[in-house]
Design an enzyme around this catalytic site. Structure first.
Site, PDB file in Angstrom:
ATOM      1  N   ASP A  33       0.818  -1.607   0.221  1.00  9.67           N
ATOM      2  CA  ASP A  33       0.275  -0.113  -0.013  1.00  9.67           C
ATOM      3  C   ASP A  33       0.379   1.259   0.057  1.00  9.67           C
ATOM      4  O   ASP A  33       2.178   1.169   0.291  1.00  9.67           O
ATOM      5  CB  ASP A  33      -0.694  -0.253   1.474  1.00  9.67           C
ATOM      6  CG  ASP A  33      -1.760   1.044   1.541  1.00  9.67           C
ATOM      7  OD1 ASP A  33      -2.165   1.493   0.480  1.00  9.67           O
ATOM      8  OD2 ASP A  33      -1.580   1.720   2.417  1.00  9.67           O
TER       9      ASP A  33
ATOM     10  N   ASP B  60      -1.266  -0.821   6.078  1.00 12.52           N
ATOM     11  CA  ASP B  60      -1.809  -0.510   7.336  1.00 12.52           C
ATOM     12  C   ASP B  60      -3.486  -0.115   8.119  1.00 12.52           C
ATOM     13  O   ASP B  60      -3.650  -0.023   8.545  1.00 12.52           O
ATOM     14  CB  ASP B  60      -0.901   1.238   7.794  1.00 12.52           C
ATOM     15  CG  ASP B  60      -1.663   2.444   6.600  1.00 12.52           C
ATOM     16  OD1 ASP B  60      -1.474   3.028   7.345  1.00 12.52           O
ATOM     17  OD2 ASP B  60      -2.230   1.500   5.809  1.00 12.52           O
TER      18      ASP B  60
END
Length: 934
Positions: free
Chosen positions: A426, A865
């Site tokens: 990400d 996350d």
């Protein structure tokens, strides 16, 4: 705010549209039918009718085993291993006369091996059990009758209980909001544990229950709720509340979900509708897939091979034994007299040689069992546990600022860390800090802000051009003043023409004034004032919005108060040269959504003028400008492109004045749309909003920076040198993602870029076609053509594959992941050293991860996350969660957790290398030792 107390700005609501009563038609007609049969007796969970329904408790279990299922399930897991199953058969046979040794010598090692592995499983599951105990024993206030509230454990809650949740507490179950500490029963909810978003969500109770402000109000309160059955959809809810024989529709606006947190609200009252595993968050949770390392799978293959050799040896030996036994008596003479074939059992009876051979075969299987090392599995388990301890105790992966060490959440995959071929990452919050800083803006065609971003520096270095001299001088000037003036979080703006009130001397000061005022008004943030220092801080829905308010405050427009229908500012008056107080009547907020890509507010100023203030993405804002509102359009577009090249996130700001008649018509339509509970509600709101968000006058654009985490470029560079391919899956637009790629060393000088984009002119035209099927077919053909061109470039290139990088957007990725296209797309992607997927959804992230894992067969690692990364983490061979600011959903779904992306280098190149090497060496040496000993 050391020592200071914060004063909460008390206001009832910021969305000033009336509640009203919505129609009970459309979706509410489903109530009572299949999937919509749940009935809740509010404040009377012990009544006979509620008891008949027999809804589940609020007890939640996330463990793999229970006391009753531990032994059967754990034993099943152990005997899935071929070696353990083989030794189980040997142990059973050891109790028969076939055994060449005593049963104890075979059973005890098996029990020790199985017991040690089951003990490890028990310890790991006990850790999960302790987390469950902590959650289930949390306390919440529950009405126990006569308007009296007492603390009760979460696990004792029942459907229909009235609960009181106070500020900064988590909701213990799925709750319908009845009232709150605010006058009109609103509250603010933080949902980052559910969806990874740090912004606050506004919830509002029905008008009919909003007057229940204290405990005694519930002394005689009784109501009936009929709603949908438990389901996994976080963003929808259908139901109604029957109060005093009147029906009132319920919507997601009244639903408070378990594990979300109450923020900026002193307390709320609500009724429990879903408990335990019926709650939406538990309906969404799935057991993580069972992951086994390649070494363990390879060990199984070795065991199968050794077992084949063992069976072959036993078969050959038994065959010769049967032949020899059959010929033991020759004309009454005994060839093997010591076996007494003339007076023997079935095991050596020449008259029953085939049976003797079969029994000998079973005996040989047991006798040659030392060929398969029974202690190998438990030895490896012990080593893996020790390796996990090394990872957990590594001070080089301890993030002191947040007090977060690295965490090996499973010990099964340690050696896999040393075999990673592809990393899928990400961006926001993983490569970047998810902490925005206001750094530049463009107003009236002039760009302000001389700061240089990390991406800008990387771009200048890449192009070989030095930084402008004025920027260097400005930065040196700022560094000199740093000791005198502390830095302000969220504000990294450097420009002497604007700061310290100097903007009033600019040629278009009037436009700058409107621009900064719009930043201070167009938002949904909540101010908090420190009573001792008077300093104002903000609780905003997003880091971008907080940065805008801090910038407005530093430029002389301080947002300090909000009431039910007004916003209060301290404004710098350019004429008077002093700060004045101004109030704006807040009439409507038209919220931001991913489809609208903009938000607006309608206010009335002190002169009585109606103003529509809007901010949003350039792709939607420029097309809504009036003909006379495009004065600075070309210059602003150029500045936006420059900001995007520097890796900045941009928003366009515009406004217009409304007349009373137009506003009255909008107000009625907007109120009707908001009160609708039909499935077209959002479309109706967007349609009404689009009617008034037009003919805007452009003011300018903002640019905020999401800084890279420390050490990211160096980490990626080291991983690339180790031969690991890195894919970045992000929701950002292509230009920003590309420049972030250069800043973090994902893209390097001299790389050829293969770009697959829906922004090609032919694709833009296709997306506007009325025939959607034809448009989709043509778009797919265009994507296939671009993939083919990329493959041709890859084939024809005389350079190494490391010199190519693939960039693809989300629209194109949707077609690239289709069954008949994905193999071609993957062939192109794996030939490139770096891949960037822009505008990708959470589902696309998971699908890309699955494609790479299944088609290449190489070890994949996913790192993220947020909750939107959970699918990607579970699909990958190894999931690494960043314990950052977006809650713990990613960490709880991961195999390893670290606090910063830079620690991934040490996790893979140090721990991964040594874990793989030690496990491999230990396996080899153990086998050699056991064979020699045997």
């Amino acid at each position: 705010m050391a020592g200071g107390r914060r004063k909460k700005q008390h206001f009832s609501r910021i969305h000033a549209f009336p509640c009203g009563k919505a129609s009970l038609e459309s979706d509410l007609s489903l109530i009572g039918g299949p999937g919509f049969s749940r009935v809740i007796y509010c404040n009377d969970p012990e009544c006979f009718e509620a008891g008949v329904l027999n809804y589940g408790r609020n007890y939640v279990r996330t463990t793999k085993y229970t006391l009753a299922t531990f032994f059967p399930k754990s034993l099943f897991e152990q005997f899935r291993r071929v070696a353990n199953f083989y030794f189980l058969i040997c142990a059973i046979l050891s109790f028969t006369p076939l055994s060449p040794y005593t049963a104890v010598s075979n059973v005890v090692p098996l029990v020790v091996v199985i017991g040690a592995t089951m003990g490890k499983e028990l310890i790991e599951d006990w850790r999960r059990k302790r987390q469950d105990i902590e959650v289930n024993n949390r306390k919440v206030k529950v009405c126990i009758g006569d308007g009296v509230f007492h603390h009760t454990k979460w696990m004792n809650l029942k459907v229909g209980d009235i609960v009181k949740v106070e500020k900064d507490e988590f909701f213990p179950a799925d709750i319908i909001l009845l009232s709150s500490s605010y006058d009109e029963a609103i509250c603010y909810v933080e949902t980052m544990n559910l969806d990874g978003e740090t912004n606050l969500k506004l919830k509002q109770a029905l008008h009919e229950t909003s007057n229940l402000h204290d405990d005694s109000s519930f002394q005689d309160f009784k109501a009936l709720i009929r709603c949908e059955d438990p389901n996994a959809n976080l963003y929808s809810f259908i139901g109604n509340l029957e109060l005093r024989e009147q029906q009132h529709p319920l919507s997601p606006l009244q639903l408070l979900l378990r594990d979300s947190k109450l923020r900026n609200t002193d307390y709320i009252y609500g009724v429990v509708i879903f408990t335990g595993h019926d709650t939406k968050v538990m309906q969404n949770s799935t057991a993580p897939p069972s992951k086994r390392s390649k070494i363990e799978r390879r060990m199984d293959k070795i065991i199968y091979f050794l077992f084949f050799i063992l069976v072959l040896m036993s078969f050959i030996g038994s065959l010769f034994f049967g032949i020899a036994t059959r010929e033991d008596l020759d004309n009454g003479r005994m060839k093997r007299w010591y076996l007494r074939p003339d007076d023997t059992t079935v095991y050596y009876d020449p008259k029953r040689a085939p049976a003797a051979a079969v029994l000998h075969f079973l005996t040989a299987l047991m006798l040659y069992s030392y060929l398969i090392p029974i202690s190998l599995y438990v030895s490896i388990e012990i080593v893996k546990v020790l390796q996990s301890i090394f990872i957990n105790q590594d001070l080089h992966m301890y993030y002191e600022e947040a007090d977060k060490p690295a965490q090996a959440r499973t010990s099964n995959l340690n050696e896999e860390l040393g075999q990673v071929d592809t990393i899928l990452s990400d961006k926001t919050g993983t490569l970047t800090c998810n902490s925005m800083e206001f750094i530049k803006f463009s107003v009236a065609g002039t760009s302000y802000g001389r700061g240089v971003t990390e991406v800008g520096r990387a771009m200048a270095k890449r192009k070989g051009s030095p930084l402008p001299q004025e920027v260097i001088q400005e930065e040196a000037h700022v560094e000199e003043q740093t000791e005198q003036k502390p830095s302000i979080k969220g504000f990294n703006f450097v420009d002497g023409r604007i700061t310290d009130g100097h903007w009033v001397n600019e040629p278009r000061a009037d436009v700058i004034q409107k621009f900064v005022r719009l930043l201070a008004i167009c938002h949904t943030a909540i101010p908090e004032i420190d009573e001792e220092t008077g300093k104002v801080t903000y609780e905003a829905e997003s880091p971008d919005e907080a940065a805008f308010l801090i910038a407005a405050r530093e430029l002389g427009f301080e947002f300090y108060g909000r009431t039910q229908t007004s916003i209060s500012l301290h404004e710098l008056d350019p004429v008077a040269g002093r700060t004045v107080e101004r109030n704006y009547q807040l009439l409507h907020i038209i919220e931001f959504s991913s489809s609208r890509k903009r938000m607006s507010v309608i206010v009335r100023n002190e002169e009585g003028k109606l103003l529509l203030l809007s901010k949003g993405a350039d792709s939607v804002m420029f097309e809504r400008l009036a003909k006379n509102g495009r004065e600075f359009q070309e210059q602003t577009k150029e500045h936006i492109n420059e900001y995007a090249d520097a890796g900045l996130r941009t928003l366009v700001l515009a406004y217009r004045e409304l007349d009373e008649e137009e506003y009255s018509e909008f107000n009625q339509e907007f109120t009707d749309a908001k009160n609708s509970v039909s499935s077209e509600r959002e479309e109706m709101i967007e349609e009404v909003a689009a009617k008034i968000e037009r003919d805007l006058i452009l003011l300018g654009a903002t640019a905020v920076e999401d800084k890279l985490q420390n050490g990211v470029p160096e980490c990626i560079d080291k991983l690339a040198q180790a031969g690991i391919k890195i894919w970045v899956l992000t929701g950002d637009k292509m230009e920003t993602a590309i420049n972030i790629g250069f800043a973090c060393s994902l893209l390097r000088q001299g790389m050829k870029q293969v770009i697959i984009s829906s922004e090609a002119p032919e694709n833009k035209g296709l997306q506007k076609m009325e025939d959607k099927a034809a448009a989709a077919a043509a778009s797919k053909a265009s994507i296939l053509r671009q993939i083919s061109e990329g493959k041709a470039l890859l084939t024809a290139s005389s350079e190494s594959p490391e010199a190519l990088a693939l960039i693809i957007d989300g629209y194109s990725l949707a077609y690239a992941l289709q069954d008949d296209v994905k193999n071609k797309f993957l062939e192109l992607a794996i030939g490139c050293a770096s891949v960037i997927c822009c505008r990708s959804s959470p589902k696309q992230k998971a699908l890309v991860t699955r494609l790479v894992k299944t088609k290449t067969g190489n070890t994949t690692l996913a790192i993220g996350d947020g909750a939107n990364d959970v699918g990607m983490l579970q699909e990958a061979d190894i999931g690494v969660g960043i314990s950052g600011v977006e809650g713990m959903q990613a960490v709880m779904s991961s195999d390893f957790a670290i606090a910063q992306f830079q620690y991934l280098e040490r996790l893979l190149l140090v721990h991964g290398h040594w874990c793989y090497r030690r496990i491999s060496s230990m396996e080899y040496l153990t086998r050699m030792y056991l064979h020699a000993f045997a």
